[in-house]
Design a protein around this motif. Sequence first.
Motif, PDB file in Angstrom:
ATOM      1  N   ASN A 175       2.627   5.908  -7.186  1.00 29.53           N
ATOM      2  CA  ASN A 175       1.630   6.693  -7.880  1.00 29.53           C
ATOM      3  C   ASN A 175       1.994   8.167  -7.894  1.00 29.53           C
ATOM      4  O   ASN A 175       1.995   8.820  -8.940  1.00 29.53           O
ATOM      5  CB  ASN A 175       0.307   6.508  -7.126  1.00 29.53           C
ATOM      6  CG  ASN A 175      -0.834   6.294  -8.077  1.00 29.53           C
ATOM      7  OD1 ASN A 175      -0.640   6.404  -9.282  1.00 29.53           O
ATOM      8  ND2 ASN A 175      -1.993   5.995  -7.543  1.00 29.53           N
ATOM      9  N   LEU A 176       2.289   8.686  -6.717  1.00 25.96           N
ATOM     10  CA  LEU A 176       2.558  10.116  -6.591  1.00 25.96           C
ATOM     11  C   LEU A 176       3.885  10.491  -7.231  1.00 25.96           C
ATOM     12  O   LEU A 176       4.048  11.601  -7.729  1.00 25.96           O
ATOM     13  CB  LEU A 176       2.571  10.503  -5.114  1.00 25.96           C
ATOM     14  CG  LEU A 176       1.209  10.435  -4.420  1.00 25.96           C
ATOM     15  CD1 LEU A 176       1.365  10.512  -2.925  1.00 25.96           C
ATOM     16  CD2 LEU A 176       0.340  11.566  -4.922  1.00 25.96           C
ATOM     17  N   LEU A 177       4.838   9.565  -7.199  1.00 29.10           N
ATOM     18  CA  LEU A 177       6.157   9.904  -7.703  1.00 29.10           C
ATOM     19  C   LEU A 177       6.229   9.862  -9.215  1.00 29.10           C
ATOM     20  O   LEU A 177       6.930  10.653  -9.833  1.00 29.10           O
ATOM     21  CB  LEU A 177       7.198   8.926  -7.125  1.00 29.10           C
ATOM     22  CG  LEU A 177       7.564   9.138  -5.659  1.00 29.10           C
ATOM     23  CD1 LEU A 177       8.374   7.968  -5.143  1.00 29.10           C
ATOM     24  CD2 LEU A 177       8.360  10.417  -5.512  1.00 29.10           C
ATOM     25  N   THR A 178       5.513   8.920  -9.810  1.00 32.25           N
ATOM     26  CA  THR A 178       5.678   8.753 -11.249  1.00 32.25           C
ATOM     27  C   THR A 178       4.646   9.528 -12.056  1.00 32.25           C
ATOM     28  O   THR A 178       4.893   9.868 -13.199  1.00 32.25           O
ATOM     29  CB  THR A 178       5.576   7.271 -11.636  1.00 32.25           C
ATOM     30  OG1 THR A 178       4.359   6.770 -11.101  1.00 32.25           O
ATOM     31  CG2 THR A 178       6.740   6.489 -11.087  1.00 32.25           C
ATOM     32  N   ARG A 179       3.514   9.802 -11.473  1.00 31.64           N
ATOM     33  CA  ARG A 179       2.492  10.498 -12.257  1.00 31.64           C
ATOM     34  C   ARG A 179       2.545  11.990 -11.970  1.00 31.64           C
ATOM     35  O   ARG A 179       3.043  12.424 -10.933  1.00 31.64           O
ATOM     36  CB  ARG A 179       1.113   9.969 -11.891  1.00 31.64           C
ATOM     37  CG  ARG A 179       0.962   8.510 -12.214  1.00 31.64           C
ATOM     38  CD  ARG A 179      -0.460   8.145 -12.006  1.00 31.64           C
ATOM     39  NE  ARG A 179      -0.635   6.718 -12.116  1.00 31.64           N
ATOM     40  CZ  ARG A 179      -1.850   6.171 -12.169  1.00 31.64           C
ATOM     41  NH1 ARG A 179      -2.913   6.933 -12.104  1.00 31.64           N
ATOM     42  NH2 ARG A 179      -1.985   4.887 -12.280  1.00 31.64           N
ATOM     43  N   VAL A 231       0.858  -1.203   0.000  1.00 33.53           N
ATOM     44  CA  VAL A 231       0.000   0.000   0.000  1.00 33.53           C
ATOM     45  C   VAL A 231       0.881   1.235   0.000  1.00 33.53           C
ATOM     46  O   VAL A 231       0.677   2.175  -0.785  1.00 33.53           O
ATOM     47  CB  VAL A 231      -0.924  -0.016   1.242  1.00 33.53           C
ATOM     48  CG1 VAL A 231      -1.498   1.369   1.501  1.00 33.53           C
ATOM     49  CG2 VAL A 231      -2.045  -1.004   1.037  1.00 33.53           C
ATOM     50  N   CYS A 232       1.891   1.226   0.830  1.00 31.64           N
ATOM     51  CA  CYS A 232       2.799   2.363   0.902  1.00 31.64           C
ATOM     52  C   CYS A 232       3.532   2.525  -0.419  1.00 31.64           C
ATOM     53  O   CYS A 232       3.577   3.616  -0.990  1.00 31.64           O
ATOM     54  CB  CYS A 232       3.777   2.162   2.042  1.00 31.64           C
ATOM     55  SG  CYS A 232       4.890   3.535   2.228  1.00 31.64           S
ATOM     56  N   TYR A 233       4.053   1.418  -0.888  1.00 33.34           N
ATOM     57  CA  TYR A 233       4.814   1.469  -2.128  1.00 33.34           C
ATOM     58  C   TYR A 233       3.930   1.968  -3.261  1.00 33.34           C
ATOM     59  O   TYR A 233       4.302   2.847  -4.032  1.00 33.34           O
ATOM     60  CB  TYR A 233       5.370   0.083  -2.454  1.00 33.34           C
ATOM     61  CG  TYR A 233       6.110   0.042  -3.748  1.00 33.34           C
ATOM     62  CD1 TYR A 233       7.422   0.512  -3.813  1.00 33.34           C
ATOM     63  CD2 TYR A 233       5.514  -0.435  -4.905  1.00 33.34           C
ATOM     64  CE1 TYR A 233       8.111   0.505  -5.002  1.00 33.34           C
ATOM     65  CE2 TYR A 233       6.197  -0.443  -6.100  1.00 33.34           C
ATOM     66  CZ  TYR A 233       7.497   0.022  -6.144  1.00 33.34           C
ATOM     67  OH  TYR A 233       8.171   0.030  -7.318  1.00 33.34           O
ATOM     68  N   SER A 272       1.093   3.765  -3.207  1.00 32.35           N
ATOM     69  CA  SER A 272       0.663   5.157  -3.188  1.00 32.35           C
ATOM     70  C   SER A 272       1.837   6.086  -3.477  1.00 32.35           C
ATOM     71  O   SER A 272       1.663   7.094  -4.182  1.00 32.35           O
ATOM     72  CB  SER A 272      -0.002   5.494  -1.857  1.00 32.35           C
ATOM     73  OG  SER A 272       0.849   5.176  -0.818  1.00 32.35           O
ATOM     74  N   PHE A 273       3.008   5.741  -3.008  1.00 32.94           N
ATOM     75  CA  PHE A 273       4.159   6.593  -3.288  1.00 32.94           C
ATOM     76  C   PHE A 273       4.563   6.490  -4.759  1.00 32.94           C
ATOM     77  O   PHE A 273       4.918   7.487  -5.386  1.00 32.94           O
ATOM     78  CB  PHE A 273       5.341   6.234  -2.384  1.00 32.94           C
ATOM     79  CG  PHE A 273       5.311   7.009  -1.095  1.00 32.94           C
ATOM     80  CD1 PHE A 273       4.577   6.558  -0.022  1.00 32.94           C
ATOM     81  CD2 PHE A 273       5.994   8.201  -0.972  1.00 32.94           C
ATOM     82  CE1 PHE A 273       4.522   7.276   1.150  1.00 32.94           C
ATOM     83  CE2 PHE A 273       5.953   8.925   0.204  1.00 32.94           C
ATOM     84  CZ  PHE A 273       5.207   8.463   1.267  1.00 32.94           C
TER      85      PHE A 273
END
Lengths: 398, 671
Positions: free
Chosen positions: B638-642, B631-633, B635-636
């Motif tokens: 998601n936020l980091l690549t998009r 879950v952590c991986y 969501s991060f």
Amino acid sequence: VVEGLALLDLGVSPYSGAVFHEVRLPSGSCSIPLLCPQSLCLCLAFLQITDVLTAVALYLAIQDFNKVVFKKQKLLIELDKYAPDVAELIQTPMEMHYIPLKVALFYLLNPYTVMSCVAKSTCAINNTVIAFFILATIKGSAFLSAVFLALATYQSLYPLTLFAPALLYLLQRQFIPVKLKSKSFWLYTLQYAALYLCNLVVIICLSFFLLNSWDFIPSVYGFILSVPDLTPNIGLFWYFFAEMFEHFSLFFVCVFQINVFFYTIPLAIKLKEHPVFFMFVQIAIISIFKSYPTVGDVALYMAFLPLWSHLCRFLRNIFIPSCMLIVCSILFPVLWYLWIYAGSANSNFYYAITLAFNIGQIQLISDYFYAFLRREYYLSHGLRLTRQDGTEAMLVLK
Amino acid sequence: MAAVAAVVLLLLLAAAGPGRARPDVLREELLLSPLPAGDVAATFQFRTRWDADLQRGAVSHYRLFPKALGRLVAALGVRELHLALTQGFWRTRTWGQPPLQAPAGAELWVWFQPTVTDVDKAWKELSNILSGIFCASLNFIDSTNTVIPTASFKPLGLGNGTDHHLLRYAVLPREVVCTENLTPWKKLLPCGSKAGLAVLLRAERLFHSSYHSQAVHIRPICRDASCLSVSWELRQTLTVVFDSFASGQGKKDWSLFRMFSRTLTDACPLASQSKVYVDISPKNKVMLTDQRRPPAPSVQPLCVALKHLTSISCMARPPTSPPGLMKGSGFLPLSKAAGMSVVVLTALSWLLGGKGQGQSEGLCPAFTVTLRVIFIIHLLSQEKELLEVTPPPVSLYEAVVQGEKRTYAVYDLLSPSLFNTSRSLNVQLKWTRPQDTSELPTPVLHAHRYVSGYGLQTGEISTLVYNTHPYRAFPVILLETVPWYLRLYVHTLTIITKGKENKPSYIHYQPAQDRRRPHLLEMLIQLPANSITKITIQFERALLKWTEYPPDPNHGFYVGSSVLSALVPSIIAMKEVDMEQSPLFTSLFPSSDGSSYFVRLYTEPLLVNLPTPDFSMPYNVICLTCTVVAVCYGSFYNLLTRTFHVEEPSRGRLAKHLANIIRKLRGVPPL
């Protein structure tokens, strides 16, 4: 409540300096263990002083950081980098005036801080070192920052990842652009890295000369990395490795430890303009994924939340994580009591709560991260987003 | 012809010569002692002494000494080996000092020769081989339960090297001792269980008892007084305690047949000594010597008796303290008393010195001494009547054992007169009068250990050490071995005697390492006279990996007995005895002088519960924890690549088409 407690207590024993594997703080390097056996009160007072020092350091750091933020905002407005309709997003000095005080109070009055202080956790000392590191970084003193970073790394290894945000911040302060081709960037990076490594080596050698053996290296860092102690705490490691199949154990230890360090580089790329937010996210990740987390670690990154109060309007689901955290914090002692003392629950109950607590923390951090990115987007593109056909548009991650 | 015969004879003699030069000697002994609480302890000891040097490797022919052990000693460079397998716990407080105590479970301690280079390897190999020989789980001895004590265990045989790196000590408190351990032990005996005292060793009786302990001790000893060459001694001892009170329908009488369901018919033909000892020493001897409660003789009846004898009037005052010793028993014929008085007077006049003065002061001053004499004789006569042994013993043997004077009835199985009247020997003991059970003698040193605290997080180990000696203090070495999963906190160690802190004069602490070695705590504590010393230390319970729990983990984990070693001052001065000749009860431990004797005590093993994970959950836990990490991986990631984009209208075109088709079918205007 589960703590990394009794570290100090162990330090008290006259033999611990030699070979006791649990001395995560090699007692040779600090005089605290010698101070503590005298009385409980003295010990508590000492920890309170460290907590107050942490709060003061955070206060000063944030005060300075606010000035920097304000200057930067002014500069960007003057340079017309912001979209025209974002006036309501810009932080005003009136809003920012109380933030340092709020941060300090948030740290001092946080129930987690109080709990870890009462439980006499050495986490308070760790927090103090990290707070001083932040202060030194924000003040722009590369040497002191390297010293405190080395101290923090020496204590618990994980602050190693804070090297990246500190470097970014100092580069920004020196107005050196982060470009892989620029010479000055590499020069400054090497300079800072050399400072940091020298400090680390000096500290390690110092404790070698005090203890006269290298035993503390495996007993401190081996202990952190290989997770032999499965005493229940608020983290994810203990039950996972208690229930792990023997032959997969090494693999998962590696995966879980890499996981802590894994986020640093992508975060550094994404947040290279905002090293302080990067630092906050990194501290939070450490406190979630370190092998022996304590509530004191949680308290440290939660102290930064008031600093990002301007993100509140962009948070998607702050309600759920905060409810989770509050409920879990209440249920921790309850289920601990039921398992350990009453015997009417088993380990799964407590484990479930640690899972929920960690999911809550992850939600909180990723939500703040999301809000931060969104605000940055709005700042550059304007608050009123319109489609090509002129109707109001939705913002999506793609 | 005569010359040839002489030569042959000479050759024969020469051939027999070396054989006689290193003879094996086997002595078997059985000691039966009624214990104060009504139980009976039977201690077997089989001593094989071999005048050959095992270490030299020149030995190839084994006679009485078991070859398996002999080869082991030679191959692994063992200097001393002590192995004990015990079921049950010797209750020192009610049973008195045992001849040889052992902790519950398996205990092994070995001194290696200084020539052994890799002691740990030899130790590992040795425990594995012994595990095979005795069918015990000694192969579970590894670094997590082996310690190197620095002070508690000294070599008992020759060679006073005290380099404790050659010593290894391990206890397996969980070990269950049963028939499969007894059979190989019996097979080491020269006569097996076919003849001699060993016929009594029937498993179904031995394990139907309160305490069972079998041991093997190998040590080098002096061959003769000059001590120029080495002999090897193997002692196989077996102690068993029968609860004769419970099995004998409330009677404390016992016989060999009732205990072992066998009787003795002959001695082992290979044995050079085969004796049965029965302890018939008086049980109220402690009252004679216990100076805290001096016997209060009833003055009045004695005075009356004296009046009869000497016709001198005497004004006797009623006694101030109750006549504890005189109750229920009549008087001796005073003529007998008068006859023996002179003898006893000299020997025992010290005994009541000054104690009886309170009663007789100024009343019968002339007869105080006489009174004492009569009183003593009275006591002696009481003792004699207490028990009755059949068949009547051939001889009596008196010895001072562990600071107490003991009398033994001896049956020599090798003497032909014993089996003249009946074909078998069935020693019986009858109590003629019920024993005064309220006056159980307490041993000078005994200890008690328990674990306290509630919950599964922390706890406290408390050890109570009693010194009941009325006036002498003595030091005691306490050895505590605690497994690593109980994390001891040494700073919580407190030693309290009589409300004050008692600082140990020597302390050796080796902290545990997770999954590698146990805690070792050794302390030298001075025990003041007539005191209770309380030693407490706190610990924290660790959570183990699920594969590290034994079957039935909620039963708890055993913590081995702690070992108390002390030189206890004896109450009766001991006379020097010839160690070699004296039987069983001058045990393994050498005594330096007569004023004290060595005691090694083991406290109770502890049973400690640890928190347990749910053993059915490994898959679930792995899945759930990995989910949280994911879950952590996620969501991060998601936020980091998009990046953020304005929603494009093209999105959902297919859905719009579908919706329009449905709307058309329903007859509603399309979107």
